[in-house]
Structure formats: C-alpha cells, structure tokens
Design a protein around this motif. Sequence first.
Motif, PDB file in Angstrom:
ATOM      1  N   THR A 330      24.615  51.267  54.191  1.00 19.10           N
ATOM      2  CA  THR A 330      25.837  50.495  54.428  1.00 19.10           C
ATOM      3  C   THR A 330      26.804  50.568  53.252  1.00 19.10           C
ATOM      4  OG1 THR A 330      24.412  48.951  55.646  1.00 19.10           O
ATOM      5  CG2 THR A 330      26.698  48.271  55.307  1.00 19.10           C
ATOM      6  N   PRO A 331      27.429  51.722  53.047  1.00 18.00           N
ATOM      7  CA  PRO A 331      28.435  51.784  51.983  1.00 18.00           C
ATOM      8  C   PRO A 331      29.700  51.036  52.392  1.00 18.00           C
ATOM      9  CG  PRO A 331      28.368  53.860  53.169  1.00 18.00           C
ATOM     10  CD  PRO A 331      27.302  52.986  53.778  1.00 18.00           C
ATOM     11  N   ARG A 332      30.446  50.531  51.412  1.00 17.18           N
ATOM     12  CA  ARG A 332      31.710  49.846  51.674  1.00 17.18           C
ATOM     13  C   ARG A 332      32.765  50.358  50.695  1.00 17.18           C
ATOM     14  NH1 ARG A 332      30.440  48.947  55.968  1.00 17.18           N
ATOM     15  NH2 ARG A 332      29.913  46.997  56.994  1.00 17.18           N
ATOM     16  N   GLY A 333      34.006  50.245  51.103  1.00 20.97           N
ATOM     17  CA  GLY A 333      35.090  50.849  50.346  1.00 20.97           C
ATOM     18  C   GLY A 333      35.629  50.049  49.178  1.00 20.97           C
ATOM     19  N   GLY A 334      34.929  49.018  48.758  1.00 21.32           N
ATOM     20  CA  GLY A 334      35.370  48.281  47.587  1.00 21.32           C
ATOM     21  C   GLY A 334      35.835  46.876  47.904  1.00 21.32           C
ATOM     22  N   THR A 335      36.045  46.113  46.849  1.00 23.79           N
ATOM     23  CA  THR A 335      36.468  44.712  46.991  1.00 23.79           C
ATOM     24  C   THR A 335      37.880  44.549  46.447  1.00 23.79           C
ATOM     25  OG1 THR A 335      35.372  44.274  44.894  1.00 23.79           O
ATOM     26  CG2 THR A 335      34.163  43.701  46.896  1.00 23.79           C
ATOM     27  N   ILE A 336      38.565  43.570  46.983  1.00 20.41           N
ATOM     28  CA  ILE A 336      39.938  43.331  46.579  1.00 20.41           C
ATOM     29  C   ILE A 336      39.937  42.354  45.400  1.00 20.41           C
ATOM     30  CG2 ILE A 336      40.229  41.526  48.318  1.00 20.41           C
ATOM     31  CD1 ILE A 336      43.072  42.380  48.645  1.00 20.41           C
ATOM     32  N   ASN A 337      40.730  42.682  44.399  1.00 18.67           N
ATOM     33  CA  ASN A 337      40.803  41.791  43.244  1.00 18.67           C
ATOM     34  C   ASN A 337      41.757  40.651  43.568  1.00 18.67           C
ATOM     35  OD1 ASN A 337      40.354  40.787  40.728  1.00 18.67           O
ATOM     36  ND2 ASN A 337      41.156  42.544  39.603  1.00 18.67           N
ATOM     37  N   MET A 338      41.296  39.420  43.418  1.00 13.74           N
ATOM     38  CA  MET A 338      42.180  38.295  43.709  1.00 13.74           C
ATOM     39  C   MET A 338      41.758  37.089  42.898  1.00 13.74           C
ATOM     40  SD  MET A 338      40.907  37.657  47.577  1.00 13.74           S
ATOM     41  CE  MET A 338      39.180  37.541  47.995  1.00 13.74           C
ATOM     42  N   ASN A 339      42.721  36.240  42.646  1.00 15.41           N
ATOM     43  CA  ASN A 339      42.450  35.064  41.834  1.00 15.41           C
ATOM     44  C   ASN A 339      43.271  33.886  42.297  1.00 15.41           C
ATOM     45  OD1 ASN A 339      40.617  35.424  39.404  1.00 15.41           O
ATOM     46  ND2 ASN A 339      41.799  37.320  39.382  1.00 15.41           N
ATOM     47  N   VAL A 340      42.698  32.721  42.115  1.00 13.41           N
ATOM     48  CA  VAL A 340      43.448  31.485  42.311  1.00 13.41           C
ATOM     49  C   VAL A 340      43.173  30.615  41.096  1.00 13.41           C
ATOM     50  CG1 VAL A 340      41.614  30.390  43.674  1.00 13.41           C
ATOM     51  CG2 VAL A 340      43.959  29.535  43.842  1.00 13.41           C
ATOM     52  N   LEU A 341      44.222  30.025  40.572  1.00 13.45           N
ATOM     53  CA  LEU A 341      44.103  29.295  39.318  1.00 13.45           C
ATOM     54  C   LEU A 341      44.923  28.019  39.407  1.00 13.45           C
ATOM     55  CD1 LEU A 341      43.129  29.483  36.349  1.00 13.45           C
ATOM     56  CD2 LEU A 341      45.238  30.701  35.841  1.00 13.45           C
ATOM     57  N   ASP A 342      44.339  26.946  38.912  1.00 10.38           N
ATOM     58  CA  ASP A 342      45.039  25.662  38.872  1.00 10.38           C
ATOM     59  C   ASP A 342      45.241  25.316  37.408  1.00 10.38           C
ATOM     60  OD1 ASP A 342      45.753  22.947  38.887  1.00 10.38           O
ATOM     61  OD2 ASP A 342      44.598  22.563  40.717  1.00 10.38           O
ATOM     62  N   THR A 343      46.487  25.428  36.961  1.00  8.57           N
ATOM     63  CA  THR A 343      46.793  25.153  35.557  1.00  8.57           C
ATOM     64  C   THR A 343      47.455  23.778  35.472  1.00  8.57           C
ATOM     65  OG1 THR A 343      47.221  27.522  35.299  1.00  8.57           O
ATOM     66  CG2 THR A 343      47.865  26.101  33.474  1.00  8.57           C
ATOM     67  N   VAL A 344      46.657  22.781  35.172  1.00 14.10           N
ATOM     68  CA  VAL A 344      47.147  21.391  35.098  1.00 14.10           C
ATOM     69  C   VAL A 344      47.965  21.040  36.350  1.00 14.10           C
ATOM     70  CG1 VAL A 344      47.748  19.688  33.342  1.00 14.10           C
ATOM     71  CG2 VAL A 344      47.683  22.083  32.700  1.00 14.10           C
ATOM     72  N   LEU A 346      49.400  23.147  38.562  1.00 21.15           N
ATOM     73  CA  LEU A 346      50.267  24.223  39.077  1.00 21.15           C
ATOM     74  C   LEU A 346      49.369  25.352  39.582  1.00 21.15           C
ATOM     75  CD1 LEU A 346      53.110  25.385  39.501  1.00 21.15           C
ATOM     76  CD2 LEU A 346      52.990  26.301  37.164  1.00 21.15           C
ATOM     77  N   ILE A 347      49.516  25.664  40.870  1.00 19.00           N
ATOM     78  CA  ILE A 347      48.575  26.593  41.488  1.00 19.00           C
ATOM     79  C   ILE A 347      49.173  27.993  41.580  1.00 19.00           C
ATOM     80  CG2 ILE A 347      47.310  27.110  43.613  1.00 19.00           C
ATOM     81  CD1 ILE A 347      47.446  23.867  43.885  1.00 19.00           C
ATOM     82  N   SER A 348      48.431  28.948  41.063  1.00 18.85           N
ATOM     83  CA  SER A 348      48.881  30.337  41.113  1.00 18.85           C
ATOM     84  C   SER A 348      47.824  31.192  41.790  1.00 18.85           C
ATOM     85  CB  SER A 348      49.164  30.855  39.696  1.00 18.85           C
ATOM     86  OG  SER A 348      48.071  30.585  38.847  1.00 18.85           O
ATOM     87  N   THR A 349      48.286  32.253  42.440  1.00 13.58           N
ATOM     88  CA  THR A 349      47.346  33.209  43.038  1.00 13.58           C
ATOM     89  C   THR A 349      47.803  34.622  42.707  1.00 13.58           C
ATOM     90  OG1 THR A 349      48.531  33.588  45.127  1.00 13.58           O
ATOM     91  CG2 THR A 349      47.040  31.691  45.052  1.00 13.58           C
ATOM     92  N   SER A 350      46.879  35.549  42.779  1.00 16.26           N
ATOM     93  CA  SER A 350      47.247  36.964  42.690  1.00 16.26           C
ATOM     94  C   SER A 350      46.287  37.765  43.553  1.00 16.26           C
ATOM     95  CB  SER A 350      47.191  37.459  41.244  1.00 16.26           C
ATOM     96  OG  SER A 350      45.855  37.488  40.790  1.00 16.26           O
ATOM     97  N   PHE A 351      46.812  38.835  44.136  1.00 20.08           N
ATOM     98  CA  PHE A 351      46.021  39.661  45.055  1.00 20.08           C
ATOM     99  C   PHE A 351      46.353  41.131  44.827  1.00 20.08           C
ATOM    100  CE2 PHE A 351      46.813  35.646  47.154  1.00 20.08           C
ATOM    101  CZ  PHE A 351      45.640  35.335  47.827  1.00 20.08           C
ATOM    102  N   GLY A 352      45.327  41.952  44.800  1.00 22.45           N
ATOM    103  CA  GLY A 352      45.511  43.405  44.813  1.00 22.45           C
ATOM    104  C   GLY A 352      46.443  43.906  43.728  1.00 22.45           C
ATOM    105  N   LEU A 353      47.366  44.781  44.122  1.00 21.09           N
ATOM    106  CA  LEU A 353      48.269  45.424  43.162  1.00 21.09           C
ATOM    107  C   LEU A 353      49.537  44.587  42.987  1.00 21.09           C
ATOM    108  CD1 LEU A 353      47.703  49.024  44.570  1.00 21.09           C
ATOM    109  CD2 LEU A 353      46.687  48.037  42.503  1.00 21.09           C
TER     110      LEU A 353
END
Lengths: 440, 157
Positions: A330-344, A346-353
């Motif tokens: 069961t090979p897979r083509g990789g995982t997507i880089n993503m983040n969610v952050l709560d800075t005091v 203030l909520i930020s997210t980032s995904f992929g490129l």
Amino acid sequence: MNDVIRAPLAFRNQHEILNMHHLIIGAGPAAVTAAEHLRKLDPNCRITMLAAEGVPPYSRMALPYFLVGDIEPEGCYLRKREGHFEAQGIDVIYGRASSLDTVAKTVTLLGGDMLNYDKLLIATGSTATRPPIDGIDLDKVYNCWSLADAHRIIESTNEGSRVVLMGAGFIGCIILEALANRKVDLTVIEMEERMVSRMTNAPMGDMIKAWCEGKGIRVMTSTQVTSLADDAGVLKVSTAAGDTLDADVVICATGVRANTHWLDGSGINMDAGIVVDDCMATSAPDVYAAGDVAQGRDLSTGDYEVQAIQPTAVEHGKLAARNMINGNATPRGGTINMNVLDTVGLISTSFGLWMGVEGGETAEFSRPDRFEYLNLQFKDDVLVGASSLGMTQHVGVLRGLIQTGAPLGKWKDILLVQPNRINEAYLASAQSQHAALAAA
Amino acid sequence: MQKSLHIDPGKCTGCNQCETACAIENEGMVNPARSRIKVFNFHDEGRFVPYTCTQCDEAWCMHACPVDAIVLNPSNGSKDVLDDVCVGCKVCTIACPFGTINYNTSTGKVVKCDLCGGDPACAEACPTQAITYVDANATGLDKMRAWAAKTDNAAGA
C-alpha cells in the motif's frame, strides 16, 4: 527510566510463538495510531509499544493547555479510557531504546534489556534542541517539550516573573498564551525577521507580531540570544542587537531535531530524519518509521521532508501499520504539510505550497486592522497552497482543495478577485473529488 | 437501521430555517452564525447548497485528534466532540478536508454536526424536504459520491 516494566498481558502466552511480533519504539501519536491499526488489521499479532518517558502515551499538542491550567496532566493522554491498550492486546512497556541490530532483529534498551521483533516501527519523535551558547545549561533555562518540562515551567513562573522566550516558531507561539495567561512579564526573541517564518509570509508575520505586541508581549525579531549569565539569581540575557535583559526564567524553543542518534551505526539511511519510502519502509528490511522522526514524501513538493506535524504522524502511523501487515502493498503519494496555530487567540493556518510556485498565481485578502488575512496560491487552475489568519470556519476546505487537486475552472478567476469565496469554489469544484480522496 | 442526513440542494429555497433550528437546538440561541449546518448561496446561479458533516467513514477529524475528544457514536454513526475532553487545539479543523468541523472562539472548543443524537433539528425544520433524515444503506463512499453529484448539479460546475 532504565528498567523495563512489563505490563501483564493476557494475549502474550497464547500468541507469542506463532504470531508476528510488531515492536513499536515510541508512544506518541504515530506509535499509538500504528498500534491500533495493527490490531485492527491482525487480531492475532503481538504488539509491543516502548514508551520512553515513564508516563502513559500523551500528546505534546495538549501541553500548552496543561500549562495554561485548562486541563490536568491526564488531559494530555492520547487515549482516555482506563485499560485502553490492555483491552486491545497492546503491550505498553517503559524503557528507552539505545541501539538497533537489523540483522539479529533486536533492539537493545538502556540498562541492557533486549527486545526481539519481526517487524519494527520507529516512532521516536523529536526532541527540543538548545543553541550552543554560553550559559544555555544554567538552572532556570528550560525547554517546553515534555510533560516534565511543562511541570517545571509551572513551578518556576508566577505573576510578574520575567520570562524570555527564545524562538517564535510553532512551539514558541503556542506556549505564548499559556505564559501570557500566567501573567508573566514576557519577551520573545526570534532570529528570523518575522514570527513563525515556517508558515507565514511577511504580511501574516507582521500581523501576528502586531497582535502579540497589542497583548503586552515584547517581540524582538531579527536578533538572537548570544549568551546567558547568572548574576546572583537573575539571568542576564544578551542579544546580538546589543541588548541585555533580566530574566527569572528563560524558555528555549529554538527548534527540534529527530530522535535518531540511537540509530547511529545501525546502517539505516538517515538524513534530517529516517528516510522512508512511500510504504513508510526504511532502508533496512522489516524496519519502518513514522511521525516526527520520519522523513517521508511531501505531497506538494514530492521531496522527502520531516514535516513533524500531528496529522502527518497519524497518516504515517496508519500507513506504516498497513504495510507492516501486507508486505508493502500500500504505497501512498505523500502527506500534505499543514499547520494551525493559536497565538494568544489569533488563529493562523498554512497548507501545502503557501509560499507559491514558479509560474503560479496569487490571490490575497488582507485586513490588518481586523487581523484577517487569506492567501491562495494557484498553479494553473488548481489550488496548491494557502494560508490564513483569523479564519475559523470551514478552513479544512483549503486542505480538501489542495489534496484533491480539483480543477477550479471558472472559479479560479473568481477567487483571484474574491479569495473569500473559497467555500463556494470548494462546493462547486472539489466535492466530486472526494470519492477519490476517500479511496486514497 | 442506521440513518443519515440526505441533502437535495435542488429543493433548497435558501430560507435558512435549518440554520436557525440547529443553533437553537445545539447552542440555545437564535443565531444562524452558530449553526453546524450552513447554507451556501450561489448568488450568480440563484442556487442554495446546505452543507454539513457527512459523518464520513474516514473520520479525519476523529483520527487527527490528539486527545481522544472525538468519538464514534455507535447508535447513529455520528462522530461526536466531547466538550470536556477537547482542548481546542484545532488540528481537526485543518485535517477535515470537508471543512465541516470548526473552532468556536467563544467556547474554545470545536463544534460539528452530531445529528442531534439521532433526531436532527435541521431536517425537522426544513419545509421543502431539501434536508431529510433517511435510512443509510449506502456506504460512506457511496454517500459521498451521491453528495458530490448533487452538489455538482446544484452549483452548476
């Protein structure tokens, strides 16, 4: 914790001889997910999970909420039900691995005990590092990485304590709130020119900085701590910019590295982490790696990277378990880089490129006065990356669009002008792709 | 027999009574902004698409949760958030590729559709049967395919 304590396990005697033994080194999200999937896929195999910290499997993600006092230490545990692992026939033992012999198929622990395996999963995660500067090993200089670290920080900070936080990356930012809520006098020092540079472009980084300053936190960017000294119980913190700050406590959140040192000499192929193929297999037969320690394929770039994020740890754990059972079918083509952050708050997210691609197009919505921001990155008519600030509703569609690679057609032109119509674009374009996503 | 929400956007008139019913049932307030079902308005095409969690089999949210705060309700197949366990880390909100689990800034917890425990208020409130609660014979995959086909038509994509 050098002693190996074997929990009683009803399953062991009846299955020990005949059935496959899956040994998992580590007890974080990747390890626990893998163990549970192994059990689901093979009711008869033996599963042993080696936990190094002497506490039940827990999540570092939850530590800031313990630090802030929202939860008890038990609230950080990955699984809450009493006897959860025993009930599934997952043997949790305590000890720290010190070496691996891939020919004899054994793992040696500190203290000398040895464990055999048929299939091995390395999920040893990562560790907070400290920069090599004078005074970094002084008392009252802490990392914030383990449950034990969190206990130490709680014990040594009170209202008004002067705290210098080294590093405004993910970990630095996520513990800011916990520290701010403890009403400490807080200064953050970040060597990059903006906060959380691994997920922010300049406008987003600037907004996060302004937000923090509005909460009474001193933020110093583009400089770094050059030395620490103890002056009669007060820590003197010197910076490259020439400042000297007084601190009661210094917290070091300047970075982490994969826990691979115990594998030196094992012959396993390592780079920033343990290099794994699309089945999570390492260069050694029957040895797999998952989570923060694994350098697997990034879906967006195709490159092999240590992502060190919770969703990837879970995906890795699932995928490793499947391939450990079915012989890398069961090979897979990789995982997507993503983040969610709560800075005091203030909520930020980032995904992929989120930083964009050569020849791609960008759509941007920016309201600095309201701390709202949305950045969309396209290649042709496909969303390949995104980042956001102050967006909490339906933010997952950004992942959905990137992961499915759904052609946006006419919606790309709409989004270039009105990026905030991303949900409509998603409903119109990506929903039909989800059959493919579910099968993936 | 397990049931699931069946949404037919072609029948939706955009009255938003589902949103109001959801907010009253789950949040105790007449505030559609707090609804777990959202009606998207495609102005240009005069179409409306009610949208909420499909209780998908993959359960990305549940698996991504680092503290075991999202659990499978065996009686109706819904994936439910345990408020007293959720720490508000929001990892589920980026893991769910449907965007149907969201962070509530006022409670510090995430919220998602839980089918109202088996008696969804949105379906009851819908005057045009655009939202119905029906026997779920289909697998999660079929459910998503059917859903996909409908939203495609509705949105004119």
